[in-house]
Write a protein that holds these residues in place. Structure first.
Motif, PDB file in Angstrom:
ATOM      1  N   THR A  88      19.867 -24.323 -74.806  1.00  0.00           N
ATOM      2  CA  THR A  88      18.634 -24.606 -73.669  1.00  0.00           C
ATOM      3  C   THR A  88      19.367 -25.920 -74.103  1.00  0.00           C
ATOM      4  N   ASN A 105      20.496 -29.692 -72.864  1.00  0.00           N
ATOM      5  CA  ASN A 105      19.822 -30.670 -72.070  1.00  0.00           C
ATOM      6  C   ASN A 105      19.936 -32.035 -72.782  1.00  0.00           C
ATOM      7  N   TRP A 125      28.187 -24.614 -73.281  1.00  0.00           N
ATOM      8  CA  TRP A 125      28.351 -23.670 -72.705  1.00  0.00           C
ATOM      9  C   TRP A 125      28.886 -22.223 -72.488  1.00  0.00           C
ATOM     10  N   CYS A 156      26.492 -19.124 -71.888  1.00  0.00           N
ATOM     11  CA  CYS A 156      26.850 -18.588 -70.775  1.00  0.00           C
ATOM     12  C   CYS A 156      27.106 -16.579 -71.368  1.00  0.00           C
ATOM     13  N   PRO A 160      19.534 -19.790 -62.902  1.00  0.00           N
ATOM     14  CA  PRO A 160      19.761 -21.425 -62.638  1.00  0.00           C
ATOM     15  C   PRO A 160      20.147 -22.149 -63.119  1.00  0.00           C
ATOM     16  N   ILE A 161      20.074 -21.541 -64.876  1.00  0.00           N
ATOM     17  CA  ILE A 161      21.055 -22.581 -65.811  1.00  0.00           C
ATOM     18  C   ILE A 161      23.001 -22.184 -66.004  1.00  0.00           C
ATOM     19  N   ARG A 214      23.948 -21.913 -62.857  1.00  0.00           N
ATOM     20  CA  ARG A 214      24.709 -22.555 -61.341  1.00  0.00           C
ATOM     21  C   ARG A 214      24.405 -24.199 -61.958  1.00  0.00           C
ATOM     22  N   GLN A 215      23.746 -24.465 -63.096  1.00  0.00           N
ATOM     23  CA  GLN A 215      23.782 -25.991 -63.333  1.00  0.00           C
ATOM     24  C   GLN A 215      25.331 -25.706 -63.627  1.00  0.00           C
ATOM     25  N   GLY A 216      25.709 -24.958 -64.391  1.00  0.00           N
ATOM     26  CA  GLY A 216      27.087 -24.912 -65.312  1.00  0.00           C
ATOM     27  C   GLY A 216      28.083 -25.224 -64.355  1.00  0.00           C
ATOM     28  N   GLN A 272      27.707 -26.586 -61.569  1.00  0.00           N
ATOM     29  CA  GLN A 272      28.075 -28.177 -61.329  1.00  0.00           C
ATOM     30  C   GLN A 272      28.618 -28.421 -62.280  1.00  0.00           C
ATOM     31  N   ARG A 273      28.648 -29.247 -62.820  1.00  0.00           N
ATOM     32  CA  ARG A 273      29.020 -29.204 -64.062  1.00  0.00           C
ATOM     33  C   ARG A 273      29.794 -29.362 -64.882  1.00  0.00           C
TER      34      ARG A 273
END
Length: 788
Positions: A172, A176, A192, A196, A213-214, A216-218, A220-221
């Motif tokens: 992670t 980041n 990623w 996952c 949250p991780i 869900r961040q993926g 979006q990206r």
């Protein structure tokens, strides 16, 4: 000692390098006693001592002596990385684990930080060789402080020893870090995917970081792998046995994905998940028996699964609308999915109207408004349907046609319910021009200001006035259409027909002329033919000169594909009401002005009409003109007809000349009919010389076509007989002036009648001479065939 050169021990050492080792060691020891800080002497000496240990056992005393030498050297050369590297590698090879670890730690403490990169490869190899988990983890963490770019080494090791929590944390951090670049060539996308998979497959082993949250961040990206990420998140909760949470994730996924591919992936996994739960419940019921709670739970799950499969088309439609919310056709499909559910249908239409931007609409937005109104009309709510139409005609459509369609459907709805006055009011309202009268194609003006020029509305208006209004109001509508210059040829025809029904013939003809002036060929074809037909039917020969003038105007600039019909009308006019010679002149012009494909047919009509008007003798000139004008195929046919005509008239020589002329267009291999006709002609009307001349011409024509087609043989061509002359002479028997020819099927009208009183000897002599001549002719023809 101050005068001793540091190089001098090397020369004796090299001199005695092939001798015993112990004297050589003594030489190096003496040198080092004098020069204890000499790197070169120590390096040579240590290399020599290491070579001396080759092949020895690891517990040999010599090994300890070498280690002792390295320790002595490091007293003076502890800043030399080469000495440390050789020493550490030597101990690692001896498998002295503790000694090697301590020595490597001493080296790292002694050397400056800039030299550590030379020691760590040995240390890392030592870790891999002796896999002591806790010790290795500490060493890898120490190494990452020096080289954080090699974090993947520690990640791989942590995953191999099942320290997945720390591996996920470290992975992670790498994701980041925007400056992190994988030395293994992995992209952020691949890392990623790895993270996952690690999180979703090991939910119980990873507790430090928050998984949702991780992921869900993926989402979006990385929009191109949305489906896989949603599946990974749901799989995480499934492995934690939180099935309700997993179902919520699947529901959120199918309602938020943007592509059909992602939807298909998520939905298939979702359906499989529900199916597996049902299977598990059935298996538990089989093992543990039926209970009311289990039965109720099973029925609920079956109903949920059935409803999910029924929702699939609706969910897929939602995906397409998320891609393009202005797609009219998809909104209409969505309405169809709610068949039998009026409330949902109304809500869908309302949502579609609020969502779609008329300037961005894909498809005809007017169709959506029309279908919305039709829904209320079908449910017998006419007032609500009118409200929908009233709102629809105010929508800023992109095209005038859409607003015109809306108005026309509004009018048709009123007519279906027999509200004729309201329909006329709507049409009068929409066809009223604004004060400044903008152009139909002026896009700066709203479509509401330009719709008064829509021909579709005027056509409906004219039909409605014709059915419900007066003749004067209908005529006024048609004249307004003409004044706006939006009329079509069909409008002209309808208006003229209306005037003719009311016996306004001259005004009807003026409308035809006005329409002809508005359009060009080929649009005026129907106008001209209808106008000319009506005019001739009305006046006949009373206004012949005016009719001729109209025909000449029609033929001026008339394309060849439309000329035939006009010429035939013109010629019929002249035949019925004018002069026959004028009609022949018209036919003659027609044969030159029509399409080449229609010339042969036009010549046939010309010949037939000339025969009917002036007799067959008048057609000779027409036949000659056809032979000069038409292509070879049609010229051959006309030549045959011309020759038959001359034969009927008794002009044998003229017929023969026509056959000779037409023979150049007839290939004997493909057009045997022509030659059979000529042969029959010569048998009936010719003599031996003319028949022989026909055969000669046939051979020459055949040779000509054979030469032309020698490199392009036509498929399916008829086979040529090996000896056509013999075949012809076998089939044909000339009618001669003797008794033996009386039984012939073909009689010669030019046969010479012989007197009955001639003696038999003369007849036998003549028969013998003829037989000899026949044999001689056959021989000559066979020779010519062989030469040919």
């Amino acid at each position: 000692s101050s005068g001793i050169n540091a190089e001098w021990p090397l020369r004796p050492g090299e001199h005695k390098s092939n001798g015993p080792k112990i004297p050589l060691y003594m030489v190096y020891e003496r040198a080092l006693k004098e020069l204890p800080c000499s790197y070169k002497i120590w390096y040579k000496y240590l290399c020599l001592r290491r070579k001396g240990t080759k092949g020895r056992c690891i517990d040999d005393p010599e090994m300890n002596r070498v280690i002792h030498c390295y320790e002595r050297a490091l007293v003076f050369l502890h800043k030399m990385p080469r000495i440390w590297m050789d020493y550490c590698q030597f101990i690692v090879d001896l498998n002295y684990v503790t000694k090697a670890r301590h020595t490597l730690d001493r080296a790292l403490r002694s050397l400056p930080i800039t030299q550590h990169c030379r020691m760590w490869p040995i240390y890392l190899n030592f870790i891999k060789k002796h896999n002591i988990k806790e010790q290795a983890l500490r060493l890898y963490r120490r190494y990452l402080q020096l080289a954080p770019e090699d974090a993947e080494i520690l990640i791989d090791y942590l995953m191999s020893v099942e320290h997945l929590d720390e591996a996920a944390v470290l992975l992670t951090k790498c994701l980041n870090d925007e400056d992190f670049n994988s030395k293994k060539g992995k992209s952020k996308h691949q890392m990623w995917v790895q993270l996952c998979a690690l999180l979703s497959e090991n939910p119980t082993k990873i507790t430090t970081i928050k998984v949702e949250p991780i992921i869900r961040q993926g989402l979006q990206r990385f929009t191109d792998m949305t489906g896989k990420l949603w599946i990974s998140l749901a799989d995480y909760y499934i492995r934690k046995h939180q099935f309700d949470k997993a179902r919520d994730i699947y529901e959120e996924a199918v309602k938020t994905v943007m592509t059909v591919r992602d939807f298909g992936q998520v939905f298939d996994v979702y359906a499989e998940f529900e199916e597996q739960l049902i299977t598990l419940k059935i298996e538990n019921r089989t093992k543990n028996g039926k209970t009311p709670d289990n039965e109720l739970d099973l029925q609920l799950r079956l109903r949920r699964f059935e409803k999910l499969m029924q929702r699939r088309p609706l969910l897929l439609n939602s995906v397409l609308l998320r891609q393009n919310p202005h797609n009219v056709n998809e909104w209409l499909k969505r309405v169809g999915l709610f068949e039998g559910k009026p409330r949902e249908i109304v809500n869908t239409y309302t949502e579609a109207i609020k969502t779609i931007d008329p300037k961005l609409a894909t498809g005809k937005l007017s169709k959506l408004w029309i279908e919305f109104s039709r829904f209320y009309e079908d449910n017998k709510q006419l007032n609500e349907a009118r409200v929908i139409f009233e709102k629809a005609v105010l929508v800023p459509f992109v095209k005038v046609d859409e607003l015109a369609d809306t108005w026309s459907n509004y009018v048709e709805m009123e007519l279906r319910h027999e509200y004729y006055d309201e329909a006329l009011l709507h049409l009068r309202k929409v066809t009223t021009a604004p004060p400044h009268k903008p152009s139909y194609f002026d896009r700066t003006e709203p479509v509401q200001n330009r719709v008064y020029r829509a021909l579709k509305l005027w056509s409906v208006y004219a039909d409605l006035e014709e059915s419900l209004g007066t003749f004067a109001s209908t005529k006024n509508v048609y004249y307004r259409i003409l004044d706006l210059r939006i009329a079509s040829p069909q409008i002209i025809l309808n208006f003229s027909e209306l005037l003719e029904e009311k016996n306004y013939f001259e005004e009807s003809f003026k409308i035809y002329e006005r329409g002809i002036a508005m359009f060009k060929w080929p649009l005026v074809y129907d106008l001209w033919t209808t106008y000319l037909t009506k005019f001739v039917a009305r006046y006949g020969g009373d206004k012949l000169e005016r009719a001729r003038d109209l025909f000449e105007q029609a033929l001026d600039k008339c394309p060849a594909q439309f000329a035939k019909a006009v010429y035939l009308l013109y010629a019929k006019l002249e035949e019925d009401f004018g002069l026959k010679r004028h009609a022949m002149a018209v036919y003659n012009r027609a044969t030159q002005d029509v399409l080449k494909e229609e010339q042969a047919e036009m010549f046939h009509i010309y010949i037939n009409r000339a025969t009917a008007c002036f007799g067959v003798t008048h057609t000779r000139q027409i036949y000659e003109q056809a032979l000069e004008t038409l292509p070879d195929t049609d010229a051959r046919v006309f030549g045959q007809q011309f020759a038959e005509l001359e034969t009927k008239l008794g002009e044998i020589d003229r017929a023969r000349s026509i056959y000779i002329h037409s023979s150049q267009f007839a290939d004997p291999r493909h057009h045997s009919e022509f030659w059979k006709l000529w042969q029959g002609f010569e048998v009936s009307h010719g003599n031996e010389d003319t028949f022989r001349e026909m055969l000669r011409i046939k051979r020459s024509v055949r040779d000509k076509y054979s030469t032309q087609s020698s490199f392009n043989i036509t498929p399916g061509a008829e086979a040529t007989p090996a000896d056509p002359m013999a075949a012809l002479q076998k089939d044909v028997a000339f009618v001669r002036g003797n008794d033996s020819a009386q039984g012939s099927a073909v009689q010669n009208p030019d046969e010479i009648a012989l007197d009955d009183d001639e003696d038999e000897e003369d007849e036998e002599e003549e028969a013998g001479e003829e037989a000899a001549e026949d044999e001689e002719e056959e021989g000559e023809e066979e020779e010519e065939e062989e030469k040919g």
